[in-house]
Design a protein around this motif. Structure first.
Motif, PDB file in Angstrom:
ATOM      1  N   SER A   1      -9.038  10.756  -1.151  1.00 15.08           N
ATOM      2  CA  SER A   1      -9.827  11.568  -0.278  1.00 15.08           C
ATOM      3  C   SER A   1     -10.783  12.702  -0.959  1.00 15.08           C
ATOM      4  O   SER A   1     -10.221  13.114  -2.087  1.00 15.08           O
ATOM      5  CB  SER A   1      -8.729  12.247   0.682  1.00 15.08           C
ATOM      6  OG  SER A   1      -9.193  13.044   1.480  1.00 15.08           O
TER       7      SER A   1
ATOM      8  N   THR B   1      -4.456   6.825  -1.890  1.00 14.02           N
ATOM      9  CA  THR B   1      -3.813   5.708  -1.554  1.00 14.02           C
ATOM     10  C   THR B   1      -4.036   4.457  -2.564  1.00 14.02           C
ATOM     11  O   THR B   1      -5.094   4.425  -3.076  1.00 14.02           O
ATOM     12  CB  THR B   1      -4.402   5.136  -0.077  1.00 14.02           C
ATOM     13  OG1 THR B   1      -4.169   5.795   0.832  1.00 14.02           O
ATOM     14  CG2 THR B   1      -3.708   3.668   0.247  1.00 14.02           C
TER      15      THR B   1
ATOM     16  N   ARG C   1      -7.914   4.626  -3.404  1.00 12.10           N
ATOM     17  CA  ARG C   1      -8.811   5.427  -2.583  1.00 12.10           C
ATOM     18  C   ARG C   1      -8.383   6.795  -2.876  1.00 12.10           C
ATOM     19  O   ARG C   1      -7.065   7.325  -2.653  1.00 12.10           O
ATOM     20  CB  ARG C   1      -8.533   4.928  -1.124  1.00 12.10           C
ATOM     21  CG  ARG C   1      -8.997   3.606  -0.930  1.00 12.10           C
ATOM     22  CD  ARG C   1      -9.290   3.137   0.660  1.00 12.10           C
ATOM     23  NE  ARG C   1      -7.936   3.292   1.068  1.00 12.10           N
ATOM     24  CZ  ARG C   1      -7.084   2.027   1.270  1.00 12.10           C
ATOM     25  NH1 ARG C   1      -7.554   1.151   0.857  1.00 12.10           N
ATOM     26  NH2 ARG C   1      -5.926   2.438   1.883  1.00 12.10           N
TER      27      ARG C   1
ATOM     28  N   GLU D   1       0.841  -1.208   0.225  1.00 10.85           N
ATOM     29  CA  GLU D   1       0.090  -0.312   0.049  1.00 10.85           C
ATOM     30  C   GLU D   1       0.657   1.330  -0.141  1.00 10.85           C
ATOM     31  O   GLU D   1       1.781   1.360   1.001  1.00 10.85           O
ATOM     32  CB  GLU D   1      -1.039   0.070   1.397  1.00 10.85           C
ATOM     33  CG  GLU D   1      -1.823   1.071   1.231  1.00 10.85           C
ATOM     34  CD  GLU D   1      -2.972   0.897   2.407  1.00 10.85           C
ATOM     35  OE1 GLU D   1      -2.996   1.969   3.311  1.00 10.85           O
ATOM     36  OE2 GLU D   1      -3.635  -0.175   2.544  1.00 10.85           O
TER      37      GLU D   1
ATOM     38  N   THR E   1       0.764   5.457   0.076  1.00 10.81           N
ATOM     39  CA  THR E   1      -0.118   6.548   0.215  1.00 10.81           C
ATOM     40  C   THR E   1       0.902   7.985  -0.013  1.00 10.81           C
ATOM     41  O   THR E   1       1.930   8.154   0.649  1.00 10.81           O
ATOM     42  CB  THR E   1      -0.826   6.756   1.801  1.00 10.81           C
ATOM     43  OG1 THR E   1      -1.390   5.488   1.998  1.00 10.81           O
ATOM     44  CG2 THR E   1      -1.654   7.814   2.067  1.00 10.81           C
TER      45      THR E   1
ATOM     46  N   GLY F   1      -0.270  13.290   2.068  1.00  9.52           N
ATOM     47  CA  GLY F   1      -0.808  13.411   3.446  1.00  9.52           C
ATOM     48  C   GLY F   1      -2.096  12.432   3.424  1.00  9.52           C
ATOM     49  O   GLY F   1      -2.945  12.730   4.265  1.00  9.52           O
ATOM     50  N   GLY F   2      -2.249  11.269   2.646  1.00  5.15           N
ATOM     51  CA  GLY F   2      -3.322  10.512   2.842  1.00  5.15           C
ATOM     52  C   GLY F   2      -4.411  10.966   1.599  1.00  5.15           C
ATOM     53  O   GLY F   2      -5.390  10.489   1.627  1.00  5.15           O
TER      54      GLY F   2
END
Length: 114
Positions: free
Chosen positions: A65, A50, A63, A41, A43, A46-47
């Motif tokens: 955000s 992903t 994914r 995984e 990322t 900062g998220g």
């Protein structure tokens, strides 16, 4: 009387050589199955994005955000997705290298191959 068979006394070792080769083949098949099941995984941002990939470099999931979605700045999101995919693939390569390394290292134990 001359000995028949392989030169330099290899005749007695050919059975061991074949057994080692078969074991390596079995180990490699098992490792390939393992790589298909294992995931990495990555990322980025900062998220913000992903990416999940298998050890076979198959992207399983992306994914994003909601905070990363800005209709006025699509280029940044594209860059984040690209960076996450590339990092996931790099990690998949490293995973494969680690899993297969123990097996391919066994080739050094086979006399006369390298």
């Amino acid at each position: 009387m001359a000995k028949r068979g392989f030169p330099m006394g290899m005749g007695g070792n050919i059975g061991n050589l074949m057994k080692q080769a078969q074991k390596i083949q079995q180990d490699m098949a098992k490792a390939q199955e393992e790589l298909a099941e294992k995931t990495v995984e990555a990322t980025v941002g900062g998220g913000a994005v992903t990416v999940v990939a298998t050890g076979h470099k198959e992207i399983r999931e992306i994914r994003i955000s909601k905070d990363a979605v800005d209709p006025d700045d699509v280029e940044t999101l594209e860059d984040l997705v690209l960076a996450a995919v590339n990092e996931a693939l790099r990690q998949a390569d490293e995973l494969a290298k680690n899993v297969m390394g123990g097996i391919t290292g066994a080739f050094g134990n086979l006399p006369g191959l390298f």
